[in-house]
Design an enzyme around this catalytic site. Structure first.
Site, short mmCIF file in Angstrom:
data_model
loop_
_atom_site.label_atom_id
_atom_site.label_comp_id
_atom_site.label_asym_id
_atom_site.label_seq_id
_atom_site.Cartn_x
_atom_site.Cartn_y
_atom_site.Cartn_z
N LYS A 238 0.82 -1.21 0.00
CA LYS A 238 0.00 0.00 0.00
C LYS A 238 0.85 1.26 0.00
O LYS A 238 0.45 2.28 -0.55
CB LYS A 238 -0.95 0.02 1.20
CG LYS A 238 -2.14 -0.88 1.06
CD LYS A 238 -3.26 -0.44 1.99
CE LYS A 238 -4.45 -1.37 1.89
NZ LYS A 238 -5.47 -1.06 2.93
N LYS B 165 -6.85 -10.25 -7.55
CA LYS B 165 -8.04 -10.25 -6.70
C LYS B 165 -9.08 -9.26 -7.20
O LYS B 165 -8.72 -8.21 -7.72
CB LYS B 165 -7.64 -9.81 -5.28
CG LYS B 165 -7.66 -10.93 -4.26
CD LYS B 165 -7.32 -10.44 -2.88
CE LYS B 165 -8.46 -9.71 -2.23
NZ LYS B 165 -8.28 -9.50 -0.79
N LYS C 292 -11.81 -3.10 -5.36
CA LYS C 292 -12.61 -1.88 -5.53
C LYS C 292 -11.87 -0.84 -6.35
O LYS C 292 -12.48 0.08 -6.87
CB LYS C 292 -12.98 -1.29 -4.18
CG LYS C 292 -11.76 -0.83 -3.41
CD LYS C 292 -12.13 -0.01 -2.20
CE LYS C 292 -10.90 0.62 -1.60
NZ LYS C 292 -10.39 1.74 -2.40
#
Ligand code: TRP
Length: 357
Positions: free
Chosen positions: A115, A217, A220
């Site tokens: 991240k 994956k 969003k």
């Protein structure tokens, strides 16, 4: 609060675009655990702000996750549903855990590395400390079981490391105050206050992958809308996305082994299985030998049948934000009762001075 009871805790970040991966990988499992455990389900808004959240959207994203919990069948009366920021004990315990966890432990967290990206200097301090807050979420309720995705396994290990170090460092204090219970740490028996929490990982769709790329994956933040089914999609959108899902040219195998190295086929079979509460082998018993031209419409019908009622119940709930907000306030009040007692114990264990009990 001396004896540790079995309890489930889990959390979902309110970052918008709630999708099929969140539903099948998390929420649907939360629903099924209700029969066997006392459960606490938390909308982790403090975690969300470790990266920038638009304030005008955050509140609605919190309500969206709450609505998804309720619409999917979580019972907020029998169990506890609330948002993290309303129970200050999470942040308080997180601070204490910041002082238990070591820099080295947190530096090894792969989610932080991913991240934060290349420019780690620009990541928030909160993003770095995120796993200590997650440990605090879980251990504020001394939860013994946490349903999470594969990607959170490392954070659960860290939670156990923190619990273990706390139990060890304060073992004498914990026993002289008559708190906690005897536990084995390695081959040493210590008086431990926090349980060593177990992750609950698995199910046919523990990892729902992107509909455009079976190696990624479902996310969003994928730039392609076609990569994910979001909980607010209507029947047409769901059907279209499944019709357009990437596949290979072969038909479906009749055995699960035949899905090896066919990530897209594996993903669609896994989604079918999870939606219909069956395993992949049973799906293949039914569809082995079929072409995607047959399987996709069947999957689309199933997805619409399962998701559409939840989506419309979510819309109904979200039309009355005051109702959702009051449900969260009530949930937070009940969570706080448990959290309060833990923090009172922990402060005493650490040696802080406060009101006498
Ligand atoms: N880190 C989790 C995720 O991104 C969310 C989370 C926060 C959580 N606190 C938790 C999950 C406690 C389980 C238990 O998916």
């Amino acid at each position: 609060m001396s004896n540790i009871e079995e309890r489930v805790f889990s959390g979902i970040q309110p970052t918008g675009n709630l999708h099929l991966g969140n539903y099948l990988g998390a929420i649907k499992r939360f629903v099924s655990l209700q029969d066997d455990y006392n459960c606490i389900y938390c909308v982790v808004d403090l975690h969300a702000i470790t990266v920038w959240q638009e304030p005008s959207e955050l509140a609605n994203n919190i309500r969206e996750v709450t609505a998804a919990f309720i619409a999917s069948g979580i019972d907020p009366q029998k169990h506890i549903v609330f948002n993290q920021s309303q129970v200050a004990e999470h942040a308080e315990l997180a601070w204490i855990f910041n002082c238990v966890a070591r820099m080295g432990w947190l530096s090894r967290m792969t989610q932080f590395k991913e991240k934060a990206g290349k420019d780690r200097e620009k990541a928030s301090v909160g993003l770095f400390a995120y796993p200590a807050l997650m440990a605090a979420d879980i251990l504020t309720y001394r939860a013994t079981h946490v349903p999470v995705g594969e990607d959170q396994k490392q954070h659960l290990e860290l939670t156990r490391d923190i619990a273990q170090k706390f139990n060890n460092d304060f073992s004498d204090r914990i026993s002289s105050l008559g708190l906690g219970e005897p536990m084995m740490v390695g081959d040493e028996k210590v008086q431990g206050y926090f349980p060593l929490t177990e992750p609950l990982i698995g199910g046919p769709a523990a990892r729902v992958m992107s509909l455009r790329d079976g190696s990624k994956k479902m996310s969003k933040s994928d730039p392609s809308d076609l990569s994910r089914i979001v909980m607010t999609d209507d029947a047409d959108a769901i059907s279209k996305k499944i019709r357009k899902a990437k596949t290979d040219a072969d038909g479906l195998p009749s055995e699960v082994e035949g899905l090896k190295n066919r990530p897209e086929a594996d993903n669609l079979v896994g989604i079918y299985a999870a939606l219909n509460d069956m395993d992949k082998a049973s799906v293949l018993k039914e569809f082995g030998g079929a072409q995607f031209g047959t399987f996709k419409p069947a999957l689309a019908d199933l997805a619409v049948a399962k998701i559409d009622p939840i989506a419309s119940e979510m819309r109904r709930l979200q039309a009355d934000p005051a109702e959702i907000d009051s449900l969260l306030v009530k949930g937070a009040d009940r969570a706080r009762e448990i959290a309060n007692r833990t923090l009172a114990d922990v402060k005493e264990i650490v040696g802080f001075v406060g009101p006498r009990r």
